[in-house]
Design a protein around this motif. Structure first.
Motif: not given
Length: 74
Positions: A31-50
């Motif tokens: 499936f098109p799913i990637v697990y990652a750690l965000p950049p130290l400066s904070g998220p660059v992309w819009p984030v949805t919290e579940l």
């Protein structure tokens, strides 16, 4: 979904994450799913919290969508 399409989406998401200082820790093969750690400066992309609640314990999972690939931030 076709394997070539899944690989393309993984590749695009990985390159976007690396170019902004994030770190990819893994991905799902089918499936098109990637697990990652965000950049130290904070998220660059819009984030949805579940929010999941299991036995009274709340767990927050942050996800983003990059080029059709779901990114689960760790």
């Amino acid at each position: 979904m076709e394997k070539q399409t899944v690989n393309w989406r993984h590749s695009r998401a990985r390159s976007e994450i690396h170019s902004h200082g994030g770190r990819v820790t893994g991905w799902h093969r089918g499936f098109p799913i990637v697990y990652a750690l965000p950049p130290l400066s904070g998220p660059v992309w819009p984030v949805t919290e579940l929010i999941e609640v299991l036995d009274g314990v709340r767990k927050v999972t942050r996800t983003s969508n990059i080029d059709g690939c779901t990114v689960i931030w760790g």
